[in-house]
Design an enzyme around this catalytic site. Structure first.
Site, mmCIF file in Angstrom:
data_model
loop_
_atom_site.group_PDB
_atom_site.id
_atom_site.type_symbol
_atom_site.label_atom_id
_atom_site.label_comp_id
_atom_site.label_asym_id
_atom_site.label_seq_id
_atom_site.Cartn_x
_atom_site.Cartn_y
_atom_site.Cartn_z
ATOM 1 N N HIS A 139 -3.994 7.207 24.603
ATOM 2 C CA HIS A 139 -3.926 8.692 25.068
ATOM 3 C C HIS A 139 -4.972 8.697 26.173
ATOM 4 O O HIS A 139 -5.794 7.884 26.160
ATOM 5 C CB HIS A 139 -4.289 9.574 23.810
ATOM 6 C CG HIS A 139 -4.453 11.020 23.951
ATOM 7 N ND1 HIS A 139 -5.189 11.817 24.762
ATOM 8 C CD2 HIS A 139 -3.413 12.165 23.805
ATOM 9 C CE1 HIS A 139 -4.998 13.195 24.779
ATOM 10 N NE2 HIS A 139 -3.887 12.993 24.146
ATOM 11 N N LYS A 242 -5.379 18.412 14.311
ATOM 12 C CA LYS A 242 -4.266 17.845 13.945
ATOM 13 C C LYS A 242 -4.237 17.633 12.252
ATOM 14 O O LYS A 242 -3.348 17.246 11.859
ATOM 15 C CB LYS A 242 -4.116 16.388 14.499
ATOM 16 C CG LYS A 242 -3.865 16.713 16.020
ATOM 17 C CD LYS A 242 -3.623 15.332 16.705
ATOM 18 C CE LYS A 242 -4.116 15.204 18.150
ATOM 19 N NZ LYS A 242 -3.196 16.101 19.132
#
Lengths: 423, 155
Positions: A139, A242
């Site tokens: 990421h 998350k």
């Protein structure tokens, strides 16, 4: 008499009961003039997960009854709030199987946790010509902090490739490790491909050369049991939002001897022992890295989220998500023109795909009209999207509250996309 | 619901999206600007041949979604042959078309009414706010190229 269940996953996972805990999942989207639209099919939990009632209630209760600043008051509320905040540190430590809660630093996000290591450890212990190894599937949060360090200190970034399935090339990784390597920073589960990396082996190879390893656990911590001692991680980062917790919460796990020799990341209140203009001394970790008032209420919410996950059982959640992934992969693969990106064995419940002749952005808009929420784009992993030569993709991600019926809704909406475009 | 989708993806847009016009790099282009939408990864290069204040040729290359590709394609068709001022007036008027209700449209000077009629098919994006950037990306880049800048971002 003990009544023990040999295998907890044998208990049927009651997904409808789980769904009832998430208020947002009962809503419809695209309502028109009082007419309900389509039921929400939320397949974007890899971007951010929805919150159960338990988390919402914990935060509300804390704000209504116990809220105060922490670590600085002699009064009743401050002590109460401090106790609850610090109890979450213990929960996080147990969640990651950290040896102690003093290994746990609260940050705003996983991104901030990586930046903390790059800024503090990186600037103190890396110098020109030293190398940081990352993988192609990072990421941007685990690329850009190292690039900033590159610009600042002249370190070099080496990139471990993946094969066409998205499996990390361990041989290439071993070859990249050298006397110049000073840090390894690799994802534990790709947010695009779902690939789970062999963390223990990655750490073992690095440790042979005395090199510390940071794992980005933003996805991995959601989809399985993480044991930082077993994989022997030096640093492990994860994010609360998350994990069904609130935004504004991140975690850095660090081995204590490493944390202890690291200089502060930010300066301010709560991280100092004493301040004078002749010189200021800093607290020991984790306080040293927690300057300023943290996201107190949100950390309380994170604690409730971890309790919630534990109440369902992490193995049971993983088994449920894996079933959904297998089911959706099989159904979606049968649609002509659909290409699934990322087919590593044992991958996490993340399904990136393209539809031949239709741009993912158009896919996203059309399936959204059917109530299906997917992520489209490069998923903050631009180098990876170039690697697979597909540019942007659509991504469906499965969470503890998704159902097979929702996987079916995804597939039929993708078929509708194809019909729409005559593709 | 499906009506709105049809409104957004009209046949003419699907056609331009699949078979973009002026999808090339002219040898004699003397201006170019990149249009990029970092969120979805759409990327276009817009090429202009400007002579004596007139857009003698306009073309584009790159990749993007159906909306952004169709909009770029249609932009090249209507901008060709316009003066710089006319092209900029078209850009401003088109921008209003995509973002504002009819009664809020500003006056951007004389504008090619026939061209605007053609561009009306893009007005469906107003119902899809996140797609407005797609529709206006190539136009921003064209405008940047006229102003002598080398890139435009729709962010």
């Amino acid at each position: 008499m003990d009544t023990q269940i040999a295998d907890p996953t044998l208990i049927t996972y009651d997904v409808e009961r789980v769904r009832a805990d998430f208020p947002v999942l009962s809503r419809t989207v695209h309502d028109k003039k009082g007419k309900p639209g389509k039921p929400l099919v939320y397949l974007d939990s890899a971007a951010s997960a929805q919150k159960p009632r338990q988390v919402i209630d914990a935060m509300t209760r804390f704000l209504e009854e116990d809220y105060s600043n922490i670590h600085r008051g002699v009064h009743f509320l401050s002590q109460t709030a401090t106790d609850q905040f610090e109890a979450v540190r213990g929960k996080v430590a147990r969640f990651l199987n950290a040896p102690s809660e003093r290994n746990i630093v609260f940050t705003r996000s996983a991104t901030e946790a990586v930046n903390l290591v790059a800024h503090s450890y990186g600037r103190a212990f890396l110098s020109e010509g030293d190398e940081v190894i990352v993988s192609i599937m990072e990421h941007h949060a685990n690329i850009v902090p190292w690039q900033l360090l590159q610009a600042d200190k002249g370190v070099r970034i080496k990139v471990v490739p993946v094969d066409d399935r998205g499996v990390l090339d361990l041989d290439a990784y071993a070859d990249l490790l050298s006397d110049r390597t000073k840090l390894v920073a690799i994802t534990h589960c790709s947010n695009v491909l779902g690939t789970v990396t062999p963390a223990k082996e990655i750490a073992r190879l690095a440790h042979e050369r005395g090199v510390p390893v940071l794992f980005d656990g933003s996805q991995a911590a959601v989809h399985g049991v993480v044991d930082v001692q077993n994989i022997d991680a030096d640093f492990y980062v994860m994010t609360g939002h998350k994990l069904y917790g609130p935004t504004g919460t991140g975690v850095l796990y660090g081995k204590y001897d490493l944390l202890k020799k690291m200089p502060p990341y930010q300066g301010g209140g709560d991280m100092i022992e004493s301040v004078s203009f002749e010189g200021t001394t800093f607290k020991l970790p984790p306080a040293r890295f927690e300057a300023g008032t943290p996201a107190i209420t949100e950390v309380i919410g994170l604690g409730a989220a971890l309790d919630y996950i534990e109440s369902l059982g992490r193995e049971a959640i993983a088994a449920h998500e894996h079933d959904l992934l297998r089911y959706a992969t099989e159904k979606l693969s049968q649609v002509e023109g659909v290409r699934i990106i990322g087919t590593a064995p044992g991958k996490g419940p993340i399904l990136s795909f393209t539809v031949e002749g239709v741009h993912p952005h158009d896919v996203g808009t059309i399936v959204d009209q059917y109530g299906v929420a997917v992520r489209v784009g490069r998923h903050c992993a631009e180098p990876l999207s170039e690697r697979f030569g597909v540019g942007p993709t659509a991504r469906a991600s499965f969470a503890l509250y998704n159902t097979r019926a929702e996987a079916d809704a995804l597939v039929s909406s993708v078929i509708a996309v194809k019909e729409f475009f005559g593709a | 619901m499906m009506d709105e989708l049809r409104e957004l993806y009209q046949e003419v847009i699907l056609d331009h999206g699949k078979n973009p016009r002026n999808f090339r790099h002219p040898d004699d282009a003397n201006r170019e600007a990149k249009g990029e939408n970092p969120m979805c990864g759409d990327r276009f290069m817009i090429y202009l041949k400007l002579k004596d204040g007139v857009v003698e040729d306009v073309a584009f290359q790159g990749r993007g979604c159906a909306i952004s590709t169709a909009s770029a394609s249609m932009m090249t068709e209507v901008v060709k042959g316009k003066t710089e001022a006319e092209a900029k007036a078209l850009f401003e008027t088109f921008h209003d078309l995509c973002t504002k209700d009819d009664h809020e449209h500003g006056d951007h000077g004389p504008v090619d009414e026939e061209a605007m009629e053609k561009l009306m098919v893009m007005s469906g994006v107003r119902q899809f706010p996140v797609r407005v950037k797609c529709a206006t990306l190539a136009w921003h880049a064209m405008n940047a190229a006229i102003e002598g800048q080398d890139k435009a971002s729709s962010e």
